[in-house]
Write a protein that holds these residues in place. Structure first.
Motif, short mmCIF file in Angstrom:
data_model
loop_
_atom_site.label_atom_id
_atom_site.label_comp_id
_atom_site.label_asym_id
_atom_site.label_seq_id
_atom_site.Cartn_x
_atom_site.Cartn_y
_atom_site.Cartn_z
N ALA A 292 114.16 42.21 -24.38
CA ALA A 292 113.06 42.43 -25.34
C ALA A 292 112.10 41.25 -25.31
O ALA A 292 110.87 41.42 -25.35
CB ALA A 292 113.63 42.63 -26.74
N PHE A 293 112.65 40.04 -25.26
CA PHE A 293 111.80 38.84 -25.19
C PHE A 293 110.99 38.84 -23.90
O PHE A 293 109.77 38.62 -23.92
CB PHE A 293 112.69 37.59 -25.27
N ASP A 294 111.65 39.08 -22.77
CA ASP A 294 110.97 39.04 -21.47
C ASP A 294 109.89 40.11 -21.36
O ASP A 294 108.82 39.88 -20.79
CB ASP A 294 111.98 39.20 -20.34
N LEU A 295 110.18 41.30 -21.91
CA LEU A 295 109.20 42.38 -21.87
C LEU A 295 107.93 41.97 -22.61
O LEU A 295 106.82 42.07 -22.07
CB LEU A 295 109.79 43.65 -22.49
N ALA A 296 108.09 41.50 -23.84
CA ALA A 296 106.92 41.14 -24.64
C ALA A 296 106.18 39.94 -24.06
O ALA A 296 104.95 39.95 -23.92
CB ALA A 296 107.35 40.85 -26.08
#
Length: 357
Positions: A292-296
């Motif tokens: 989720a962090f990497d996507l955003a």
């Protein structure tokens, strides 16, 4: 399969491309004759255009909606409702516009027609978050749920990429918490997993090509499902923290949800194994919090609350505010782990390197 209860919220959804053209017919179908069109100040010209589409059934425009739905703004809009003898509400815009319409409906039980221009999802819930004296309070009531939602993919084609990303991640947060909510059930979990997968695939495509109609359609579909999830089950730690940050420190709504989400997932991971398995499938990963962090971050979102305006003192204040009126949460809510969560989100640290809760 364990026992469960599923409550479906009533409402009419019109989904497609060019569907805003059906707004006058929906106003007529509800037999509304004196409609108030609500908007933000930035969308006033659009609101007058919408009123023109509705024609003689549009009685007034109120273009004063603001983020976090301040009660003083609602009070001003209520004066217009009374003066113009309004019998229905139309909101075309993002979460701030929808929030104002819902606040008015809560006070009057007037029917609402909402056409979202972002991926906020609020239009599918009977939940209202209002801010008064620096404190954001949520409530749920059947009067708050819009009667009609018009999803028009065309309205999202010009949504800026940065706003598309954070609005989409905000929607993902709704579905994530639905997976581990106290009232979680197989129907909502199925919708949540599908919604997260849809947005996780659509947002990079929109980032690469903002006018990709198919990606926009998939993102709007995912956001609709995320909103249904949010409106069907309760909220937990993620939303409690974001409501606290928004109401107390006036942080931007979608951006705050985006920055907090990975850390809320990490906080709850060990206590919500079924939810984590669903997230692994939806995000095609073994590390949902990190993904989720990497996507955003990979799509340009700001992941440090400090950069969104959160003061350093909040690391000590927020845990106390959360514990003063907590939401149910799968993992125990304890001050030091909460402080570490807020500290990690404040600095924008990757959850893999953030202090463990």
């Amino acid at each position: 399969m364990r026992d469960f209860v599923y409550n479906a919220n009533p409402g009419r959804v019109v989904f497609g491309s060019g569907t805003l053209s059906r707004l006058p017919g929906e106003v007529e179908r509800l037999n509304l004759t004196r409609v108030l069109v609500v908007a933000t100040p930035e969308q006033e010209a659009d609101a007058h255009r919408i009123a023109g589409m509705i024609g003689a059934r549009a009685a007034a425009v109120f273009a004063g909606a603001r983020m976090h739905t301040p009660t003083e703004v609602t009070a001003k809009a209520m004066e217009v409702v009374a003066a113009e003898r309004i019998d229905g509400l139309v909101a075309v815009g993002g979460g701030s516009t929808t929030g104002l319409a819902k606040a008015l409906a809560m006070r009057t039980d007037l029917p609402q027609i909402v056409a979202p221009t972002t991926y906020a999802g609020s239009e599918m819930t009977p939940i209202l978050g209002e801010t008064e004296n620096g404190r954001k309070v949520t409530r749920s009531d059947p009067r708050i749920l819009p009667e009609v939602v018009i999803y028009d993919v065309d309205l999202t084609l010009t949504l800026p990429v940065a706003m598309s990303v954070t609005s989409g991640m905000n929607a993902v947060a709704h579905a994530v918490e639905a997976l581990y909510a106290r009232e979680a059930n197989p129907i909502v979990s199925m919708m949540a997993e599908r919604a997260i997968a849809a947005l996780a695939a659509a947002l990079p495509a929109i980032h690469a090509r903002p006018d990709d109609r198919e990606a926009r359609s998939e993102a709007l579909f995912g956001a609709w499902l995320c909103g249904v999830c949010l409106g069907s089950v309760g909220m937990a730690l993620h939303h409690k923290i974001c409501h606290t940050l928004g109401g107390t420190y006036d942080l931007p709504h979608a951006e705050t949800h985006t920055a907090v989400l990975p850390h809320a997932i990490a906080y709850n991971a060990a206590h919500a194994p079924d939810a984590m398995e669903a997230l692994k499938r939806a995000l095609s990963t073994q590390d949902p919090a990190g993904a989720a962090f990497d996507l955003a971050q990979g799509l340009g979102a700001t992941m440090a609350l400090e950069r969104l305006g959160l003061p350093e003192r909040a690391m000590d204040e927020v845990p106390d505010l959360v514990l003063a009126s907590p939401y149910w949460n799968p993992a125990p809510l304890e001050r030091e782990p909460l402080r570490r969560l807020v500290s990690a989100a404040h600095a924008g640290r990757h959850p893999a390197t953030a202090p463990k809760s």
